[in-house]
Design a protein around this motif. Structure first.
Motif, PDB file in Angstrom:
ATOM      1  N   ARG A   4       0.944  -1.252  -0.102  1.00 14.48           N
ATOM      2  CA  ARG A   4      -0.068  -0.140   0.128  1.00 14.48           C
ATOM      3  C   ARG A   4       0.886   1.000  -0.040  1.00 14.48           C
ATOM      4  O   ARG A   4       1.640   1.489   0.981  1.00 14.48           O
ATOM      5  N   SER A   5       0.852   1.942  -1.149  1.00 18.82           N
ATOM      6  CA  SER A   5       1.675   3.417  -1.023  1.00 18.82           C
ATOM      7  C   SER A   5       3.062   2.869  -1.097  1.00 18.82           C
ATOM      8  O   SER A   5       3.791   3.590  -0.491  1.00 18.82           O
ATOM      9  N   VAL A   6       3.641   1.846  -1.812  1.00 19.85           N
ATOM     10  CA  VAL A   6       4.878   1.393  -1.752  1.00 19.85           C
ATOM     11  C   VAL A   6       5.410   1.527  -3.097  1.00 19.85           C
ATOM     12  O   VAL A   6       6.525   2.122  -3.511  1.00 19.85           O
ATOM     13  N   TYR A   9       6.857   4.767  -5.041  1.00 20.82           N
ATOM     14  CA  TYR A   9       8.160   5.125  -4.713  1.00 20.82           C
ATOM     15  C   TYR A   9       9.224   4.386  -5.652  1.00 20.82           C
ATOM     16  O   TYR A   9      10.434   4.674  -5.643  1.00 20.82           O
ATOM     17  N   VAL A  10       8.863   3.436  -6.320  1.00 19.87           N
ATOM     18  CA  VAL A  10       9.641   2.485  -7.109  1.00 19.87           C
ATOM     19  C   VAL A  10       9.546   3.068  -8.539  1.00 19.87           C
ATOM     20  O   VAL A  10       8.491   2.917  -9.139  1.00 19.87           O
TER      21      VAL A  10
HETATM   22  C1  LIG Z   1       3.953   5.901   2.289  1.00 16.64           C
HETATM   23  S1  LIG Z   1       4.822   4.502   3.212  1.00 16.64           S
HETATM   24  C2  LIG Z   1       3.437   3.580   3.224  1.00 16.64           C
HETATM   25  C3  LIG Z   1       3.669   2.218   4.402  1.00 16.64           C
HETATM   26  C4  LIG Z   1       2.574   1.390   4.519  1.00 16.64           C
HETATM   27  N1  LIG Z   1       2.396   0.379   3.643  1.00 16.64           N
HETATM   28  C5  LIG Z   1       1.266   1.788   4.687  1.00 16.64           C
HETATM   29  O1  LIG Z   1       0.459   2.031   3.936  1.00 16.64           O
HETATM   30  O2  LIG Z   1       0.948   2.864   5.831  1.00 16.64           O
HETATM   31  C6  LIG Z   1       5.821   3.993   2.052  1.00 16.64           C
HETATM   32  C7  LIG Z   1       6.468   2.688   2.394  1.00 16.64           C
HETATM   33  O3  LIG Z   1       7.338   2.001   1.346  1.00 16.64           O
HETATM   34  C8  LIG Z   1       8.628   1.582   1.341  1.00 16.64           C
HETATM   35  N2  LIG Z   1       9.396   1.776   0.161  1.00 16.64           N
HETATM   36  C9  LIG Z   1       9.798   2.658  -0.765  1.00 16.64           C
HETATM   37  N3  LIG Z   1      10.362   2.186  -1.567  1.00 16.64           N
HETATM   38  C10 LIG Z   1      10.638   0.782  -1.347  1.00 16.64           C
HETATM   39  C11 LIG Z   1      11.215  -0.153  -2.010  1.00 16.64           C
HETATM   40  N4  LIG Z   1      12.105   0.024  -3.127  1.00 16.64           N
HETATM   41  N5  LIG Z   1      11.334  -1.442  -1.546  1.00 16.64           N
HETATM   42  C12 LIG Z   1      10.465  -1.791  -0.495  1.00 16.64           C
HETATM   43  N6  LIG Z   1       9.934  -0.904   0.243  1.00 16.64           N
HETATM   44  C13 LIG Z   1       9.997   0.553  -0.173  1.00 16.64           C
HETATM   45  C14 LIG Z   1       8.910   2.636   2.152  1.00 16.64           C
HETATM   46  O4  LIG Z   1       9.986   1.791   3.313  1.00 16.64           O
HETATM   47  C15 LIG Z   1       7.677   2.859   3.176  1.00 16.64           C
HETATM   48  O5  LIG Z   1       7.515   1.894   4.403  1.00 16.64           O
END
Ligand SMILES: C[S@@+](CC[C@H](N)C(=O)[O-])C[C@H]1O[C@@H](n2cnc3c(N)ncnc32)[C@H](O)[C@@H]1O
Length: 174
Positions: A4-6, A9-10
Motif C-alpha cells: 500500500r503506497s509503496v 516510490y519505485v
Molecule cells: C507511504 S509509506 C506506506 C507504508 C504502509 N504500507 C502504509 O500504507 O502505511 C511507503 C513505504 O514504502 C516503502 N518503500 C519505498 N520504496 C521501497 C522499495 N524500493 N522497496 C521496499 N519498500 C519500499 C518505505 O519503506 C515505506 O515503508
C-alpha cells in the motif's frame, strides 16, 4: 503479498511485479493499493493545488516553473504510472485473474489553516509552498498570490482530485 503506497516510490514498477511473481507460489496472490497522482497532476494552467488562480496566473506560472524545475525530477516514480499501467504491467508479468478497482473523487477540500497549508508538502521530497514562494517570487508577488489564494484555502473553495487504485492478481497454477 500486499503493498500500500509503496510502488509509488519505485521507479521500475515492472521489475517489482516481476519479483512478486518470482517469489510467489503458483496461485499466490498480490494485492496492490497505490495512489494515482496522474489523476490530479499536472493541473491545467490557472489551477493550483485544486484552487482557481486564473486572476494571478502569471504568478502561478512562476511557481509552476519552480516546481517543474525543482520537484518534478525528484518525484518521477510517483507520476510515471496510472491504473491502466498497473493492469498492463500485471498482465505482461504473467499474472492472471486480474481485478482493479479505482476510487476517484473530485470534491471540495476541507477549509484549512493558511499557515499550515503553506508549510505542508505533498511528500518529503517536495518543497513546501512557503519554500517555493520564497525561492521563486518577489515579495510583492508573494503578497498578491497569498491575498488571492488564502481566502480560497480558508473557506475550502476548490476542487480536490484524488484517486487510488486497488489491484489484485494471481500467479497461474502452472
Ligand atoms: C507511504 S509509506 C506506506 C507504508 C504502509 N504500507 C502504509 O500504507 O502505511 C511507503 C513505504 O514504502 C516503502 N518503500 C519505498 N520504496 C521501497 C522499495 N524500493 N522497496 C521496499 N519498500 C519500499 C518505505 O519503506 C515505506 O515503508
Amino acid at each position: 503479498m500486499t503493498t500500500r503506497s509503496v510502488l509509488i516510490y519505485v521507479d521500475r514498477k515492472d521489475r517489482a511485479f516481476a519479483e512478486f511473481f518470482r517469489v510467489l507460489r503458483p496461485r499466490g496472490r498480490i494485492s496492490v493499493g497505490e495512489p494515482i497522482n496522474r489523476f490530479s497532476f499536472p493541473e491545467p494552467r490557472g489551477r493550483f493545488l485544486g484552487y482557481d488562480v486564473m486572476r494571478v496566473v502569471e504568478i502561478a506560472d512562476k511557481l509552476e516553473a519552480f516546481f517543474d524545475r525543482e520537484e518534478r525530477p525528484k518525484i518521477s516514480a510517483m507520476m510515471n504510472f496510472d491504473e491502466r499501467d498497473l493492469i498492463t504491467i500485471a498482465e505482461r508479468t504473467g499474472f492472471g485473474n486480474i481485478h482493479l478497482d479505482l476510487l476517484a473523487d473530485i470534491k471540495s477540500p476541507r477549509a484549512e489553516d493558511w499557515s499550515r497549508f503553506i508549510k505542508s508538502a505533498g511528500n518529503p521530497l517536495s518543497p513546501t509552498l512557503e519554500e517555493a514562494m520564497k525561492a521563486s517570487l518577489t515579495t510583492a508577488e508573494r503578497d498578491r498570490f497569498a491575498a488571492h489564494l488564502r481566502p480560497l484555502v480558508e473557506s475550502g473553495s476548490g476542487a480536490q482530485r484524488r484517486a487510488f487504485a486497488y489491484l489484485s492478481a494471481e500467479k497461474p497454477a502452472s
